[in-house]
Design a protein around this motif. Structure first.
Motif, short mmCIF file in Angstrom:
data_model
loop_
_atom_site.label_atom_id
_atom_site.label_comp_id
_atom_site.label_asym_id
_atom_site.label_seq_id
_atom_site.Cartn_x
_atom_site.Cartn_y
_atom_site.Cartn_z
N ALA A 8 6.13 -12.15 17.56
CA ALA A 8 4.79 -11.33 16.80
C ALA A 8 4.65 -10.45 16.65
CB ALA A 8 3.62 -12.64 17.20
N PHE A 9 4.92 -9.36 17.58
CA PHE A 9 3.81 -7.93 17.61
C PHE A 9 4.73 -6.94 18.26
CE2 PHE A 9 3.25 -9.35 22.26
CZ PHE A 9 2.52 -8.66 22.35
N GLY A 10 4.68 -5.66 17.67
CA GLY A 10 5.80 -4.76 18.41
C GLY A 10 4.77 -3.52 18.27
N LYS A 25 -8.29 17.28 28.52
CA LYS A 25 -7.87 16.11 28.75
C LYS A 25 -7.17 15.72 27.55
CE LYS A 25 -9.16 15.54 32.49
NZ LYS A 25 -8.97 14.71 33.63
N LYS A 26 -5.87 15.35 27.04
CA LYS A 26 -5.65 15.36 26.21
C LYS A 26 -5.17 12.98 25.46
CE LYS A 26 -0.76 15.12 23.56
NZ LYS A 26 0.22 15.47 23.39
N VAL A 27 -6.07 12.92 24.81
CA VAL A 27 -5.94 11.80 23.85
C VAL A 27 -4.56 11.09 23.21
CG1 VAL A 27 -7.03 10.11 23.03
CG2 VAL A 27 -8.69 11.66 24.00
N GLU A 28 -4.16 10.27 23.73
CA GLU A 28 -2.70 9.58 22.53
C GLU A 28 -3.12 8.41 22.32
OE1 GLU A 28 -0.15 10.31 21.72
OE2 GLU A 28 0.45 12.96 22.73
N GLN A 29 -2.54 8.14 20.47
CA GLN A 29 -2.65 6.76 20.12
C GLN A 29 -1.40 6.29 20.19
OE1 GLN A 29 -4.10 7.71 16.61
NE2 GLN A 29 -6.28 8.29 17.78
N ILE A 30 -1.14 5.45 20.74
CA ILE A 30 -0.33 3.52 20.40
C ILE A 30 -0.88 2.55 19.44
CG2 ILE A 30 -1.36 2.57 21.93
CD1 ILE A 30 2.38 2.36 22.40
N THR A 31 -0.19 2.49 18.60
CA THR A 31 -0.06 1.17 17.30
C THR A 31 0.72 0.03 17.07
OG1 THR A 31 -1.18 3.11 15.77
CG2 THR A 31 -0.24 1.25 15.07
N ILE A 32 -0.22 -0.83 17.72
CA ILE A 32 0.42 -2.15 17.85
C ILE A 32 0.63 -2.90 16.00
CG2 ILE A 32 -0.04 -4.39 18.87
CD1 ILE A 32 0.70 -2.54 20.68
N SER A 71 -9.95 -2.38 25.07
CA SER A 71 -9.29 -3.02 25.66
C SER A 71 -8.72 -4.44 25.48
CB SER A 71 -9.65 -3.42 26.85
OG SER A 71 -11.01 -4.35 26.73
N MET A 72 -9.61 -5.04 23.92
CA MET A 72 -8.91 -6.03 23.31
C MET A 72 -9.28 -5.93 21.61
SD MET A 72 -9.87 -10.30 23.63
CE MET A 72 -11.36 -9.50 23.48
N GLN A 73 -7.92 -6.19 21.17
CA GLN A 73 -8.32 -6.54 19.54
C GLN A 73 -7.63 -7.27 18.47
OE1 GLN A 73 -8.50 -2.26 17.45
NE2 GLN A 73 -7.22 -1.31 18.85
N LYS A 74 -8.18 -7.61 17.69
CA LYS A 74 -7.84 -8.32 16.57
C LYS A 74 -6.57 -7.61 15.75
CE LYS A 74 -10.54 -10.25 13.68
NZ LYS A 74 -11.82 -11.44 13.49
N THR A 80 -2.02 -3.77 11.74
CA THR A 80 -2.21 -2.92 12.99
C THR A 80 -3.35 -2.87 13.54
OG1 THR A 80 -1.92 -0.48 11.26
CG2 THR A 80 -0.25 -1.68 11.51
N ALA A 81 -3.35 -2.29 15.22
CA ALA A 81 -4.37 -1.22 15.34
C ALA A 81 -3.60 -0.04 16.20
CB ALA A 81 -4.80 -2.72 16.35
N THR A 82 -4.75 0.48 16.78
CA THR A 82 -4.79 1.59 17.77
C THR A 82 -4.79 1.52 18.49
OG1 THR A 82 -3.78 2.95 15.47
CG2 THR A 82 -4.13 4.18 17.58
N PHE A 83 -4.98 1.58 19.84
CA PHE A 83 -5.67 1.82 21.34
C PHE A 83 -5.32 3.41 21.21
CE2 PHE A 83 -3.99 -2.41 20.91
CZ PHE A 83 -4.84 -3.08 21.40
N LYS A 84 -6.06 3.86 21.71
CA LYS A 84 -7.00 5.68 22.65
C LYS A 84 -6.25 5.64 23.76
CE LYS A 84 -8.81 7.21 18.85
NZ LYS A 84 -10.39 7.61 18.47
N VAL A 85 -5.52 6.31 24.58
CA VAL A 85 -4.81 6.31 25.89
C VAL A 85 -5.87 7.63 26.62
CG1 VAL A 85 -3.15 6.14 27.38
CG2 VAL A 85 -3.20 4.50 25.40
N ARG A 86 -5.65 7.89 27.78
CA ARG A 86 -6.51 8.93 27.94
C ARG A 86 -6.64 9.06 29.56
NH1 ARG A 86 -12.63 10.68 27.02
NH2 ARG A 86 -12.42 8.85 28.53
N TYR A 87 -5.91 10.13 30.10
CA TYR A 87 -5.43 9.78 32.04
C TYR A 87 -7.05 10.43 32.56
CZ TYR A 87 -4.48 12.61 36.31
OH TYR A 87 -4.20 12.03 37.61
N SER A 88 -7.62 10.00 33.04
CA SER A 88 -8.99 10.11 34.00
C SER A 88 -8.53 10.89 35.52
CB SER A 88 -9.75 9.46 34.15
OG SER A 88 -8.66 8.00 34.01
#
Length: 232
Positions: A8-10, A25-32, A71-74, A80-88
């Motif tokens: 159901a998801f990718g 501090k680069k922030v990347e995005q990943i789309t589900i 950390s959670m999305q509907k 689609t939904a976008t999550f942001k990812v960062r190295y800290s």
């Protein structure tokens, strides 16, 4: 491009590269995406430290170095939904490796579908209704430092006790490399075998028992070279 799809998801990326250069501090995005036509889904996101053993088993552990928000999305049907990812984490030399894990959550109809609802959070966090999962590798690198990782790889061919012929690949460099192709007796036999993480060893089986010469195409970023496999 759809990097991975699981029922159901990718997810839209095969991997993430995060720059850990000082002061950057680069922030990347990943789309589900939700590929169902009539159902909304909930997706949770977590990060783990990541290593591999010689036979490619994933070794995951807890980490606070990688932040994912939210950390959670509907996700609505066909949405689609976008999550942001960062190295800290701390400053580093070379490379650190992590995995993102996205879990599809099926919510019982008897529960509220409001993600702020306490009862829903309890169900999600309790993992009682987790469905499919996708993991995505994350490579954190200080790109201000040059690397010659592709030149730090050696390989040896061995006959195992079982009679199987294998190639042992040692990467003593400070970044991961990819075995992009295999050439056996002058003929390219296989496409990518996968990655060998920094300062790690992996064992790859060969599909044939009798060979005279094996070469590996080793790549790291824009660098690429053929490595001749020695005989053990």
């Amino acid at each position: 491009m759809i990097a991975q799809q699981c029922c159901a998801f990718g997810v839209d990326k095969l991997k993430l590269d995060l720059d850990a250069s000082k002061g950057f501090k680069k922030v990347e995005q990943i789309t589900i995406f939700n590929d169902t036509s009539d159902e909304e889904i909930f997706v949770t996101a977590k990060s783990f430290s990541w290593a591999m053993d010689v036979k490619n088993a994933l070794l995951l552990g807890p980490t606070s170095d990688i932040e994912i928000f939210p950390s959670m999305q509907k996700i609505p049907a066909r949405g689609t939904a976008t999550f942001k990812v960062r190295y800290s984490g701390a400053e580093l030399k070379g490379e650190k490796t992590y995995r993102l894990r996205f879990d599809q959550i099926s919510v019982p109809k008897a529960l509220s579908t409001d993600p702020s609802d306490t009862s829903l959070k309890s169900v999600v966090e309790g993992k009682s209704v987790v469905g499919m999962a996708i993991t995505v590798p994350v490579y954190v690198v200080d790109f201000s430092q040059k690397s010659d990782a592709a030149e730090k790889v050696s390989a040896m061919m061995k006959s195992e006790a079982s009679g199987e012929l294998t190639v042992h690949v040692d990467n003593v460099g400070d970044r991961h490399v990819e075995i992009a192709a295999v050439r056996i007796d002058g003929v390219t036999q296989k496409s990518s075998l996968g990655v060998v993480l920094a300062k790690s060893t992996r064992i790859f089986p060969l599909s044939t028992a009798k060979v005279k010469k094996v070469e590996l195409n080793v790549t790291c970023g824009d660098s690429s070279q053929w490595v001749v496999v020695s005989k053990g």
